[in-house]
Write a protein that holds these residues in place. Sequence first.
Motif, mmCIF file in Angstrom:
data_model
loop_
_atom_site.group_PDB
_atom_site.id
_atom_site.type_symbol
_atom_site.label_atom_id
_atom_site.label_comp_id
_atom_site.label_asym_id
_atom_site.label_seq_id
_atom_site.Cartn_x
_atom_site.Cartn_y
_atom_site.Cartn_z
ATOM 1 N N ALA A 1 -2.300 0.033 8.158
ATOM 2 C CA ALA A 1 -1.507 1.134 8.722
ATOM 3 C C ALA A 1 -1.493 2.321 7.759
ATOM 4 O O ALA A 1 -1.729 3.468 8.153
ATOM 5 C CB ALA A 1 -0.092 0.664 9.026
ATOM 6 N N ILE A 2 -1.218 2.038 6.484
ATOM 7 C CA ILE A 2 -1.196 3.106 5.489
ATOM 8 C C ILE A 2 -2.545 3.805 5.433
ATOM 9 O O ILE A 2 -2.632 5.026 5.285
ATOM 10 C CB ILE A 2 -0.823 2.549 4.113
ATOM 11 N N ALA A 3 -3.620 3.040 5.577
ATOM 12 C CA ALA A 3 -4.966 3.595 5.473
ATOM 13 C C ALA A 3 -5.253 4.641 6.554
ATOM 14 O O ALA A 3 -6.099 5.511 6.366
ATOM 15 C CB ALA A 3 -6.005 2.490 5.538
ATOM 16 N N THR A 4 -4.540 4.580 7.663
ATOM 17 C CA THR A 4 -4.749 5.568 8.725
ATOM 18 C C THR A 4 -4.103 6.904 8.377
ATOM 19 O O THR A 4 -4.437 7.925 8.978
ATOM 20 C CB THR A 4 -4.160 5.084 10.059
ATOM 21 N N MET A 5 -3.143 6.886 7.442
ATOM 22 C CA MET A 5 -2.355 8.073 7.086
ATOM 23 C C MET A 5 -1.775 8.718 8.353
ATOM 24 O O MET A 5 -1.717 9.948 8.476
ATOM 25 C CB MET A 5 -3.180 9.065 6.275
ATOM 26 N N SER A 6 -1.374 7.867 9.264
ATOM 27 C CA SER A 6 -0.866 8.327 10.545
ATOM 28 C C SER A 6 0.653 8.196 10.574
ATOM 29 O O SER A 6 1.221 7.324 9.923
ATOM 30 C CB SER A 6 -1.471 7.495 11.670
ATOM 31 N N CYS B 1 6.390 10.015 -0.652
ATOM 32 C CA CYS B 1 5.621 8.790 -0.779
ATOM 33 C C CYS B 1 6.182 7.752 0.185
ATOM 34 O O CYS B 1 7.369 7.783 0.535
ATOM 35 C CB CYS B 1 5.606 8.257 -2.209
ATOM 36 N N VAL B 2 5.297 6.871 0.614
ATOM 37 C CA VAL B 2 5.590 5.876 1.636
ATOM 38 C C VAL B 2 5.024 4.541 1.182
ATOM 39 O O VAL B 2 3.928 4.493 0.627
ATOM 40 C CB VAL B 2 4.948 6.292 2.975
ATOM 41 N N GLU C 1 3.871 20.210 11.097
ATOM 42 C CA GLU C 1 4.111 18.782 11.221
ATOM 43 C C GLU C 1 3.772 18.076 9.901
ATOM 44 O O GLU C 1 2.939 18.540 9.126
ATOM 45 C CB GLU C 1 3.252 18.206 12.346
ATOM 46 N N ARG C 2 4.441 16.943 9.697
ATOM 47 C CA ARG C 2 4.142 16.143 8.519
ATOM 48 C C ARG C 2 2.718 15.589 8.647
ATOM 49 O O ARG C 2 2.282 15.216 9.734
ATOM 50 C CB ARG C 2 5.157 15.003 8.410
ATOM 51 N N GLU C 3 2.004 15.526 7.534
ATOM 52 C CA GLU C 3 0.630 15.049 7.569
ATOM 53 C C GLU C 3 0.334 14.133 6.383
ATOM 54 O O GLU C 3 0.947 14.261 5.324
ATOM 55 C CB GLU C 3 -0.356 16.229 7.539
ATOM 56 N N GLY C 4 -0.610 13.236 6.586
ATOM 57 C CA GLY C 4 -1.032 12.348 5.509
ATOM 58 C C GLY C 4 -1.937 13.078 4.542
ATOM 59 O O GLY C 4 -2.778 13.882 4.943
ATOM 60 N N VAL C 5 -1.767 12.787 3.244
ATOM 61 C CA VAL C 5 -2.520 13.441 2.197
ATOM 62 C C VAL C 5 -3.466 12.461 1.514
ATOM 63 O O VAL C 5 -4.645 12.745 1.319
ATOM 64 C CB VAL C 5 -1.565 14.060 1.150
ATOM 65 N N SER C 6 -2.924 11.305 1.139
ATOM 66 C CA SER C 6 -3.727 10.335 0.402
ATOM 67 C C SER C 6 -3.081 8.967 0.516
ATOM 68 O O SER C 6 -1.891 8.851 0.852
ATOM 69 C CB SER C 6 -3.822 10.751 -1.076
ATOM 70 N N CYS C 7 -3.865 7.927 0.237
ATOM 71 C CA CYS C 7 -3.314 6.574 0.281
ATOM 72 C C CYS C 7 -4.079 5.697 -0.697
ATOM 73 O O CYS C 7 -5.216 6.010 -1.084
ATOM 74 C CB CYS C 7 -3.360 5.996 1.683
ATOM 75 N N ALA D 1 0.859 -1.174 0.000
ATOM 76 C CA ALA D 1 0.000 0.000 0.000
ATOM 77 C C ALA D 1 0.899 1.228 0.000
ATOM 78 O O ALA D 1 2.029 1.188 0.507
ATOM 79 C CB ALA D 1 -0.902 -0.001 1.222
ATOM 80 N N ILE D 2 0.424 2.300 -0.591
ATOM 81 C CA ILE D 2 1.225 3.519 -0.741
ATOM 82 C C ILE D 2 0.492 4.706 -0.149
ATOM 83 O O ILE D 2 -0.725 4.846 -0.318
ATOM 84 C CB ILE D 2 1.506 3.809 -2.227
ATOM 85 N N GLY D 3 1.244 5.534 0.522
ATOM 86 C CA GLY D 3 0.693 6.776 1.046
ATOM 87 C C GLY D 3 1.495 7.964 0.566
ATOM 88 O O GLY D 3 2.690 7.837 0.272
ATOM 89 N N TRP D 4 0.843 9.093 0.445
ATOM 90 C CA TRP D 4 1.516 10.366 0.201
ATOM 91 C C TRP D 4 1.365 11.212 1.460
ATOM 92 O O TRP D 4 0.250 11.369 1.976
ATOM 93 C CB TRP D 4 0.911 11.108 -0.989
#
Length: 127
Positions: free
Chosen positions: A104-109, A96-97, A44-50, A33-36
């Motif tokens: 875990a990725i789905a939480t964008m945490s 990207c992550v 602070e760094r924040e989750g944008v999308s996954c 799974a990939i997150g941006w």
Amino acid sequence: QSQLVESGGGLVQPGGSLRLSCVASGITLDFYAIGWFRQAPGKEREGVSCISASGAHSNYADSVKGRFTISRDNSKNTVYLEMNSLKPEDTAIYYCVADRRAWAIATMSLEYEYDYWGQGTQVTVSS
């Protein structure tokens, strides 16, 4: 060496568009799974999308919903983030992550230690 490399950042005027790419080498993204994430100056760094490994499921932060679209092409080992109607507050370094734990990725945490991080690409929205 396994790594993620982002590209596509740059300077764009408000209302403009950019498409970011995240290319993987040394790993097969089919299983990840990939997150941006993004980090603006002084924030602070924040989750944008996954997006899930298959691409069937995606999610967005409220601040970008309706403007950003995440997609992936596993045959090219690449994930994209299409950004439209950009605002000055979208200015940030975008990362990207990748992680095998889709939950875990789905939480964008940021509370999880993800498998891979890219080095980031700068996006600046300014007139």
